[in-house]
Design a protein around this motif. Sequence first.
Motif, PDB file in Angstrom:
ATOM      1  N   GLU A  33       0.815  -1.197   0.000  1.00  0.00           N
ATOM      2  CA  GLU A  33       0.000   0.000   0.000  1.00  0.00           C
ATOM      3  C   GLU A  33       0.859   1.261   0.000  1.00  0.00           C
ATOM      4  O   GLU A  33       1.972   1.280   0.530  1.00  0.00           O
ATOM      5  CB  GLU A  33      -0.933   0.031   1.216  1.00  0.00           C
ATOM      6  CG  GLU A  33      -0.251   0.114   2.551  1.00  0.00           C
ATOM      7  CD  GLU A  33      -1.241   0.279   3.712  1.00  0.00           C
ATOM      8  OE1 GLU A  33      -2.460   0.312   3.464  1.00  0.00           O
ATOM      9  OE2 GLU A  33      -0.773   0.391   4.856  1.00  0.00           O
ATOM     10  N   ALA A  91      -0.841   8.923   2.689  1.00  0.00           N
ATOM     11  CA  ALA A  91      -2.029   8.131   2.960  1.00  0.00           C
ATOM     12  C   ALA A  91      -2.711   8.686   4.207  1.00  0.00           C
ATOM     13  O   ALA A  91      -2.047   9.187   5.127  1.00  0.00           O
ATOM     14  CB  ALA A  91      -1.641   6.666   3.172  1.00  0.00           C
ATOM     15  N   ASP A  92      -4.025   8.576   4.250  1.00  0.00           N
ATOM     16  CA  ASP A  92      -4.759   9.107   5.399  1.00  0.00           C
ATOM     17  C   ASP A  92      -4.297   8.476   6.709  1.00  0.00           C
ATOM     18  O   ASP A  92      -4.294   9.123   7.758  1.00  0.00           O
ATOM     19  CB  ASP A  92      -6.259   8.860   5.217  1.00  0.00           C
ATOM     20  CG  ASP A  92      -6.868   9.762   4.151  1.00  0.00           C
ATOM     21  OD1 ASP A  92      -7.986   9.455   3.704  1.00  0.00           O
ATOM     22  OD2 ASP A  92      -6.221  10.757   3.768  1.00  0.00           O
ATOM     23  N   SER A  93      -3.906   7.219   6.650  1.00  0.00           N
ATOM     24  CA  SER A  93      -3.538   6.491   7.860  1.00  0.00           C
ATOM     25  C   SER A  93      -2.252   7.014   8.509  1.00  0.00           C
ATOM     26  O   SER A  93      -1.997   6.734   9.685  1.00  0.00           O
ATOM     27  CB  SER A  93      -3.382   5.004   7.549  1.00  0.00           C
ATOM     28  OG  SER A  93      -2.393   4.800   6.556  1.00  0.00           O
ATOM     29  N   VAL A  94      -1.435   7.763   7.761  1.00  0.00           N
ATOM     30  CA  VAL A  94      -0.162   8.241   8.307  1.00  0.00           C
ATOM     31  C   VAL A  94      -0.084   9.766   8.347  1.00  0.00           C
ATOM     32  O   VAL A  94       0.880  10.317   8.893  1.00  0.00           O
ATOM     33  CB  VAL A  94       1.046   7.680   7.520  1.00  0.00           C
ATOM     34  CG1 VAL A  94       0.967   6.160   7.429  1.00  0.00           C
ATOM     35  CG2 VAL A  94       1.165   8.305   6.153  1.00  0.00           C
ATOM     36  N   LYS A  95      -1.069  10.433   7.789  1.00  0.00           N
ATOM     37  CA  LYS A  95      -1.032  11.892   7.713  1.00  0.00           C
ATOM     38  C   LYS A  95      -0.952  12.485   9.108  1.00  0.00           C
ATOM     39  O   LYS A  95      -1.677  12.082  10.025  1.00  0.00           O
ATOM     40  CB  LYS A  95      -2.284  12.389   6.981  1.00  0.00           C
ATOM     41  CG  LYS A  95      -2.187  13.784   6.433  1.00  0.00           C
ATOM     42  CD  LYS A  95      -3.391  14.095   5.546  1.00  0.00           C
ATOM     43  CE  LYS A  95      -3.415  13.258   4.292  1.00  0.00           C
ATOM     44  NZ  LYS A  95      -4.544  13.611   3.394  1.00  0.00           N
ATOM     45  N   LYS A 120       2.291   3.213  15.590  1.00  0.00           N
ATOM     46  CA  LYS A 120       1.245   2.348  16.107  1.00  0.00           C
ATOM     47  C   LYS A 120       1.538   0.901  15.688  1.00  0.00           C
ATOM     48  O   LYS A 120       2.206   0.677  14.674  1.00  0.00           O
ATOM     49  CB  LYS A 120      -0.109   2.765  15.526  1.00  0.00           C
ATOM     50  CG  LYS A 120      -0.486   4.211  15.768  1.00  0.00           C
ATOM     51  CD  LYS A 120      -1.775   4.552  15.051  1.00  0.00           C
ATOM     52  CE  LYS A 120      -2.164   6.012  15.258  1.00  0.00           C
ATOM     53  NZ  LYS A 120      -3.430   6.349  14.559  1.00  0.00           N
ATOM     54  N   GLU A 122      -0.244  -1.063  14.115  1.00  0.00           N
ATOM     55  CA  GLU A 122      -0.726  -1.273  12.745  1.00  0.00           C
ATOM     56  C   GLU A 122       0.209  -0.702  11.680  1.00  0.00           C
ATOM     57  O   GLU A 122      -0.011  -0.909  10.490  1.00  0.00           O
ATOM     58  CB  GLU A 122      -2.137  -0.702  12.561  1.00  0.00           C
ATOM     59  CG  GLU A 122      -2.296   0.734  13.006  1.00  0.00           C
ATOM     60  CD  GLU A 122      -2.866   0.837  14.418  1.00  0.00           C
ATOM     61  OE1 GLU A 122      -2.415   0.082  15.318  1.00  0.00           O
ATOM     62  OE2 GLU A 122      -3.751   1.700  14.621  1.00  0.00           O
ATOM     63  N   ASP A 123       1.251   0.003  12.094  1.00  0.00           N
ATOM     64  CA  ASP A 123       2.272   0.455  11.155  1.00  0.00           C
ATOM     65  C   ASP A 123       3.300  -0.642  10.868  1.00  0.00           C
ATOM     66  O   ASP A 123       4.169  -0.461  10.005  1.00  0.00           O
ATOM     67  CB  ASP A 123       3.008   1.684  11.698  1.00  0.00           C
ATOM     68  CG  ASP A 123       2.106   2.905  11.815  1.00  0.00           C
ATOM     69  OD1 ASP A 123       2.214   3.611  12.840  1.00  0.00           O
ATOM     70  OD2 ASP A 123       1.303   3.139  10.896  1.00  0.00           O
TER      71      ASP A 123
END
Length: 124
Positions: free
Chosen positions: A46, A61-65, A87, A89-90
């Motif tokens: 991703e 990506a929104d998840s890391v912004k 996190k 999830e990273d």
Amino acid sequence: QVQLVESGGGLVQAGGSLRLSCAASGRTFSNYAMGWFRQAPGKEREFVAAISQSGVSTDYADSVKGRFTISRDNGKNTVYLQMNSLKPEDTAVYYCATSRFRGIVRGTNHYDYWGQGTQVTVSS
């Protein structure tokens, strides 16, 4: 021959930081956008972040912004990914890649050379 070599991965506790580096050779580095991607076990690769050839434009990506920052030093042929507030999830293998274009793009099909990857593990 284009080569991309990532470094800086490792094991870190949740909330910690890591800085990834990607050293490029074999291509005029400053002519192309660069990107960081990641792949967790059992998941597709991703998009994480990208930076234009000049370094002026970036995309996340929104998840890391707000937590990750991509930057580049064209004099050193190196792109960086500063990762803060990590996190669990990273957790993934992180890859850098060089794009076919000067401007930022997200799709993996727009990137033609890839590094071998560096493991990032975030413990809870």
